[in-house]
Design an enzyme around this catalytic site. Structure first.
Site, PDB file in Angstrom:
ATOM      1  N   ASP A 264       0.859  -1.176   0.000  1.00 38.21           N
ATOM      2  CA  ASP A 264       0.000   0.000   0.000  1.00 38.21           C
ATOM      3  C   ASP A 264       0.903   1.237   0.000  1.00 38.21           C
ATOM      4  O   ASP A 264       2.122   1.142   0.145  1.00 38.21           O
ATOM      5  CB  ASP A 264      -0.982  -0.033   1.189  1.00 38.21           C
ATOM      6  CG  ASP A 264      -2.232   0.790   0.885  1.00 38.21           C
ATOM      7  OD1 ASP A 264      -2.174   1.634  -0.034  1.00 38.21           O
ATOM      8  OD2 ASP A 264      -3.268   0.601   1.550  1.00 38.21           O
TER       9      ASP A 264
HETATM   10  C1  BGC Z   1      -5.177   3.033   0.020  1.00 32.25           C
HETATM   11  C2  BGC Z   1      -5.368   1.951  -1.012  1.00 32.25           C
HETATM   12  C3  BGC Z   1      -5.226   2.508  -2.403  1.00 32.25           C
HETATM   13  C4  BGC Z   1      -3.888   3.212  -2.526  1.00 32.25           C
HETATM   14  C5  BGC Z   1      -3.631   3.771  -3.911  1.00 32.25           C
HETATM   15  C6  BGC Z   1      -3.946   3.885  -0.241  1.00 32.25           C
HETATM   16  O1  BGC Z   1      -3.922   5.000   0.582  1.00 32.25           O
HETATM   17  O2  BGC Z   1      -5.113   2.453   1.299  1.00 32.25           O
HETATM   18  O3  BGC Z   1      -6.622   1.357  -0.841  1.00 32.25           O
HETATM   19  O4  BGC Z   1      -5.380   1.499  -3.357  1.00 32.25           O
HETATM   20  O5  BGC Z   1      -3.860   4.276  -1.583  1.00 32.25           O
HETATM   21  O6  BGC Z   1      -4.404   4.861  -4.189  1.00 32.25           O
END
Ligand code: BGC
Length: 723
Positions: A264
């Site tokens: 993430d």
């Molecule tokens: C979130 C994810 C997301 C990623 C990319 C993160 O802050 O937890 O769910 O896919 O950002 O945007």
């Protein structure tokens, strides 16, 4: 490209090129070459090499930009390894459908398939190769702001809806330009943070993890999802991105997952903040050792992985395996032959918000709305002439929910637009009354709103929480309506009892006070692009509500966490919804049960359940049992009912839930029509994890029921034979 060619490509790559495949930045950083290199410069890949070696980019705008990014990269990269383009398309790209928590309440996997199919077409045309979806974090705590991204508190719904989404998004053949690869997230148990606070630690038994939290991720991988994202949280002390047990043992060894693991957002760097790595270099080592292939955004891999490989801390073989997984995904998407995949500006224009897509979005918004209460005032007759439209959402366009694309709200149909389209003759009196924001205090508009209500034939009172108050990083300690909203409700309902409350919110809200005063409540969640049309049609009987609650609504925030499939305890309260009983498992100040339970939802018609029959009373491990219930539409309107099948295992070696959803089916019936709804039950559905965490079923008595949580209407017993 053949397997052999891919291997040759890998062999020809320099260390920097290999590391580049495992690094992801966003479009802005990519275009401007602005990856932040803060550590010892000597260890890092040179910043100016970003465009040449970068393996993937996230969050870009449209097909034109997708093509431009790919062109920029390919012009700089002598190896011509195409970029992977990724985006969070969670509940629609340009045509937004209801938030996942609402979709789960449809109890209709086919509806999810239709919506995901629409999102796939729009995403592919936009140039998306990978979507960070489905999110299948089972969640039972409305304080957690991301509960809106999950389909349900029930893993079965998350598993089935997640799998349906994966199949619809990826199609049969990923190399076809109209298909998009899925990244399942957030592995694992991100939906169970302590105290409901986003990113917080998760501590739970392996049994609970395997039984409640892991199945949905597994179901999505079994459906073919090509990527998985470890969660931000620590799980039993180890942050997921560095959790070898989770990623090497369970994911790779037990489940045999061969796809790509992507961290993430900056989760690798955050291992330092978690306090499990001394510095970013150690963080990279931990993440690589756990099996995290791609480092999303920021710079940890870019900066430290080359040195770790050069000095032999990370074996080049491990690096090669990770790079190969990324190359294989690119190959499967056909990017070596067609690096633009589906990016098509003309098709984007044609598909975005086209009538067919709006129609799907509208139907989804209608079929996910949950009618919580109706003392006979809904549907309003279409003959009403003076309608007061009141409350913070009366003219709101932000009705899409978190993860809708920037600017998507501009295309959202407002309530006045929807009402005017359906009832062109009616007079609309619009009063905002007050705000919905947390901590709102201004009540100055309430009297004007009450006056408008007094002069109307019918009142629509919109309440809820602001779109920005649920989503990532937006946890709440109280999940209540703002004070001014309750004051507004009191005044408006006193002024005109012919008032239907319409709710917009991304989490379960405490409605205890509202429920006592409002004769009708319609929960819309965040319905998306077609919000106004769906609300108008639902309120005036053009559509019949058929959504059920995918998560229970608490009486008080203090009831959290509040799973519907709780266990009995040794001292259950004799009547769960009665006053407190001394020395039983209860609260002194609140009943145990939610205000509205999981699986609950009304309709404008009524359904009778009768004759639950089992075709046998005993089954062996290889047998299947048929449970059949007769369902009749006893009202005057056509309607759909989500028929839910629950299991109880009254005696087992470990405590089992008082009710467990094991199957569901959405059934459409004309007035007076009867259907036999048949479910097949096998030994597999009787399994659980025993004390030693083995998946077992134990011979003995079981109960099957239909109804909804805390309201099981018909029950039959059967037995699983000893071998
Ligand atoms: C979130 C994810 C997301 C990623 C990319 C993160 O802050 O937890 O769910 O896919 O950002 O945007």
């Amino acid at each position: 490209m053949t397997e052999k060619k891919l291997k040759e490509l890998l062999e020809s790559m320099t260390l920097e090129e290999k590391v580049g495949q495992l690094v992801q930045c966003n479009a802005g950083q990519f275009i401007e070459n602005t990856l932040d290199i803060t550590g010892p410069e000597g260890e890092a890949l040179p910043a100016e090499d970003l465009c040449r070696v970068m393996g993937s980019v996230l969050t870009f705008e449209d097909a034109a930009q997708a093509r431009a990014l790919q062109d920029m990269h390919l012009a700089a990269d002598p190896k011509k390894i195409p970029l992977l383009l990724m985006l969070d398309v969670i509940h629609g790209l340009r045509t937004t459908y209801p938030i996942p928590l609402a979709m789960g309440g449809s109890f209709d996997d086919d509806l999810m398939t239709e919506c995901a199919d629409m999102a796939r077409k729009e995403s592919a045309a936009c140039g998306v190769h990978v979507t960070f979806n489905p999110m299948v974090d089972t969640a039972r705590d409305g304080r957690w702001g991301r509960i809106l991204e999950t389909c349900s508190e029930e893993p079965l719904i998350n598993s089935r809806m997640g799998a349906a989404l994966v199949k619809a998004t990826q199609g049969e053949d990923l190399s076809r330009p109209e298909n998009v690869a899925c990244c399942v997230k957030h592995y694992a148990a991100y939906g169970a943070p302590e105290a409901g606070r986003d990113y917080n630690t998760v501590e739970m038994s392996e049994r609970q993890l395997r039984e409640t939290y892991l199945p949905a991720y597994k179901a999505c991988l079994d459906a073919g999802a090509r990527l998985i994202m470890p969660a931000f949280n620590s799980l039993n002390g180890i942050p997921c991105v560095a959790n070898r047990w989770l990623m090497r043992k369970v994911l790779r060894e037990e489940w045999g997952f061969r796809g790509v693991v992507i961290s993430d957002y900056n989760a690798v760097g955050e291992l330092v903040t978690h306090g499990v790595a001394e510095n970013p270099k150690e963080a990279v080592r931990l993440a690589m050792e756990a099996g995290c292939d791609i480092d999303m955004v920021r710079n940890a891999y870019y900066q430290y992985l080359p040195a770790l490989v050069r000095e032999g801390t990370i074996p080049e073989k491990d690096l090669d395996e990770a790079v190969m997984r990324v190359l294989e995904l690119k190959n499967e998407l056909g990017l070596f032959e067609n690096p633009y995949h589906g990016a098509d500006e003309a098709l984007e224009k044609e598909l975005y918000l086209c009538p067919a897509h709006r129609d799907i979005a509208r139907r989804a918004a209608e079929e996910t709305a949950v009618l919580l209460k109706n003392e006979g005032i809904l549907p309003f007759p279409k003959t009403v002439r003076r309608i007061a439209l009141i409350g913070p959402f009366a003219e709101e366009k932000h009705l899409d929910g978190f993860w809708s694309r920037p600017g998507a709200w501009k295309d959202t149909v407002t309530l006045p637009e929807g009402l005017r389209a359906l009832l062109p003759e009616a007079e609309l009196m619009i009063e905002r009354g007050c705000g919905a924001e947390i901590g709102a205090v201004d009540e100055s508009g309430i009297e004007r709103a009450a006056a408008a209500a007094a002069g109307a034939d019918a009142v629509i009172l919109t309440l809820g929480e602001e779109e920005g108050d649920s989503g990532e990083g937006r946890s709440r300690a109280e999940v209540t309506l703002s004070r001014p909203q309750l004051a507004l409700a009191r005044r408006v309902l006193a002024a005109n009892p012919n008032t239907a409350v319409v709710l917009f919110n991304g989490r379960p809200l405490v409605l205890t006070e509202l429920e006592e005063m409002a004769p009708a409540i319609l929960e819309m969640w965040y319905p998306g692009t077609e919000a106004g049309n769906a609300v108008a049609r639902l309120l005036f009987g053009e559509a019949n509500p058929c959504g059920k609650l995918s998560v229970g609504l608490p009486r008080r925030t203090g009831q959290y966490p509040m799973p519907y499939n709780r266990v009995n305890t040794g001292r259950p309260k004799p009547q769960p919804d009665s006053r407190a009983f001394p020395f039983t498992s209860c609260y002194l100040d609140t009943p145990n049960l939610p205000l509205y339970s999981f699986g609950y939802g009304l309709s404008y018609t009524s359904f009778r359940y009768e004759d639950l029959t089992l075709d046998r009373e005993t089954i062996g491990r290889e047998d299947a049992l048929q449970a059949t219930v007769t369902l009749t539409n006893t009202g005057k309107r056509a309607g759909k009912e989500a028929v839910q099948l629950y299991l109880r295992d009254p005696v087992a070696s470990v405590v089992r839930p008082v009710q467990q959803l094991i199957d569901y089916r959405k059934v459409a019936l004309a007035p007076g029509e009867t259907a036999k709804v048949c479910f097949t039950v096998t030994e597999k559905q009787l399994r659980f994890y025993d004390f030693d965490c083995r998946e077992v079923s134990e011979p003995g008595r079981f109960e099957l029921s239909v109804g909804w949580a805390d309201h099981l209407m018909l029950t039959r017993r059967f037995e699983l034979k000893k071998d």
